[in-house]
Design an enzyme around this catalytic site. Sequence first.
Site, PDB file in Angstrom:
ATOM      1  N   SER A 208       0.864  -1.186   0.130  1.00  0.00           N
ATOM      2  CA  SER A 208      -0.101  -0.066   0.005  1.00  0.00           C
ATOM      3  C   SER A 208       0.862   1.355  -0.043  1.00  0.00           C
ATOM      4  O   SER A 208       2.037   0.964  -0.306  1.00  0.00           O
ATOM      5  CB  SER A 208      -0.970  -0.049   1.134  1.00  0.00           C
ATOM      6  OG  SER A 208      -1.808   0.959   1.079  1.00  0.00           O
ATOM      7  N   ASN A 209       0.316   2.288   0.634  1.00  0.00           N
ATOM      8  CA  ASN A 209       1.282   3.616   0.439  1.00  0.00           C
ATOM      9  C   ASN A 209       0.628   4.396   1.589  1.00  0.00           C
ATOM     10  O   ASN A 209      -0.206   3.931   2.444  1.00  0.00           O
ATOM     11  CB  ASN A 209       0.938   4.426  -0.836  1.00  0.00           C
ATOM     12  CG  ASN A 209      -0.430   4.587  -1.182  1.00  0.00           C
ATOM     13  OD1 ASN A 209      -0.913   5.411  -0.404  1.00  0.00           O
ATOM     14  ND2 ASN A 209      -0.890   4.145  -2.404  1.00  0.00           N
ATOM     15  N   PHE A 210       1.098   5.836   1.863  1.00  0.00           N
ATOM     16  CA  PHE A 210       1.252   6.598   3.030  1.00  0.00           C
ATOM     17  C   PHE A 210      -0.239   7.341   2.658  1.00  0.00           C
ATOM     18  O   PHE A 210      -0.286   8.204   3.754  1.00  0.00           O
ATOM     19  CB  PHE A 210       2.271   7.445   3.328  1.00  0.00           C
ATOM     20  CG  PHE A 210       3.299   6.247   3.805  1.00  0.00           C
ATOM     21  CD1 PHE A 210       3.353   5.647   4.767  1.00  0.00           C
ATOM     22  CD2 PHE A 210       4.609   6.436   2.926  1.00  0.00           C
ATOM     23  CE1 PHE A 210       4.428   4.941   5.192  1.00  0.00           C
ATOM     24  CE2 PHE A 210       5.765   5.569   3.262  1.00  0.00           C
ATOM     25  CZ  PHE A 210       5.663   5.042   4.319  1.00  0.00           C
ATOM     26  N   ALA A 276      -4.605   7.605  -3.956  1.00  0.00           N
ATOM     27  CA  ALA A 276      -3.338   6.928  -4.507  1.00  0.00           C
ATOM     28  C   ALA A 276      -3.419   5.656  -4.549  1.00  0.00           C
ATOM     29  O   ALA A 276      -3.503   4.846  -3.857  1.00  0.00           O
ATOM     30  CB  ALA A 276      -2.483   7.328  -3.226  1.00  0.00           C
TER      31      ALA A 276
END
Length: 402
Positions: A208-210, A276
């Site tokens: 995943s991402n932030f 995102a």
Amino acid sequence: MLKGKHIILGITGGIAAYKCATLTRLLIKAGAEVQVIMTPNAKQFIQPLTLSTLSGKPVISEFFTANTGQWNSHVDLGLWADALIIAPATASTIGKMAHGVADNMLVTTYLSAKAPVFVAPAMDLDMMRHPSTVRNIELLRSYGNHIIEPAEGELASHLVGKGRMEEPENIVKVLDEFFSADETMTGKRVLITAGPTVEKIDPVRYISNFSSGKMGFALAEECASRGALVTLVAGPVTLKTQNSSIERIDVTTAVEMHDAVMKSLPDNDAIILCAAVADYRVENVADKKIKREKNTAPVLHLTPNPDIARAVGQAKRADQVSVGFALETDNENVNAQSKMERKNLNFIVMNSLRDKNAGFQVDTNKVTIFTDKGEVIEGECKSKRDVAHDIVDVLQKYLSKK
Ligand code: C5P
């Protein structure tokens, strides 16, 4: 735009209360109906008689009218109002509004009101910058209330700084602009993607991402507060929506987000792609937890996820507006503009990870908007809600031309 509008003017106990005579006069002149509600302390600063004469309505201050025993219904008032302005808003009233302390007629009406709320703080500069005031104002903002920032200048204490209530002419201008904007957004359908996507590796691990989802959620609240009907497709985030007209669809993966967006696309006037989205997912998700090996490391085979913005760009009708985001680390302007073209977006909102207090997780953002008409709109670093305001202003211009 104020003609025939029902405005509740809530006056609290600050010296700037004297400016409310002018404010009432200007609102009446603009064609609005004004109901003044005063807190008990406000009456120390300005006579109710002045305001009832100017507004043409008895001023309300208590839950009951003493001589008749008539109950003043905060619920009816809340429903009657097209807008509620609290001016001047003292630190005390702001605190009560932020925390639901409904111990007077004004705060009780505020809690019952369904209409947009405008708050014009006025206080001494040290009170204004106390962390408690700063936090309470942020809380009001997070409820979707509009803050009319106080101006800098000489204060009643003779100190100079931020804390002067905005001039009545400017408060009327803010309201007027709000109602003209509202005309375009009311009933418009806006589809927004927000947050990260999560792509499984095995039953316990993921890629995943932030992304926190804060920017997309702020956009959803901003559009909803202008009367739009919002569908928010959100990846896994811990945020909650405030405005009840936001329909939320929770998804986990990019494929799920793509499918939800493509299904809703035909019903929407605008699409804001703020999520995102993970560019890749694992080709073969393990159905059991991958065990740690002594001498070898597992190899993950990745496969591209659908580019949702691009799919929207290909499928959208000429009357639909699409907006994308570009989070860049280098060559920002060129990358953002080429993304706008590739994804057939009407405009793109670029933020750079090189800017402090912008991008993932934080509550602020600094963006530059590039439009397909060649405009470049550079913004300051501000709260994500204020950035959302600027973005929706641009969106509104596109929608009014379609
Ligand atoms: O190409 P890049 O991911 O940097 O583009 C960012 C823009 O494209 C954002 O608006 C983002 O929401 C959107 N996007 C998307 N689907 C993807 C990747 C990005 O909608 N798979």
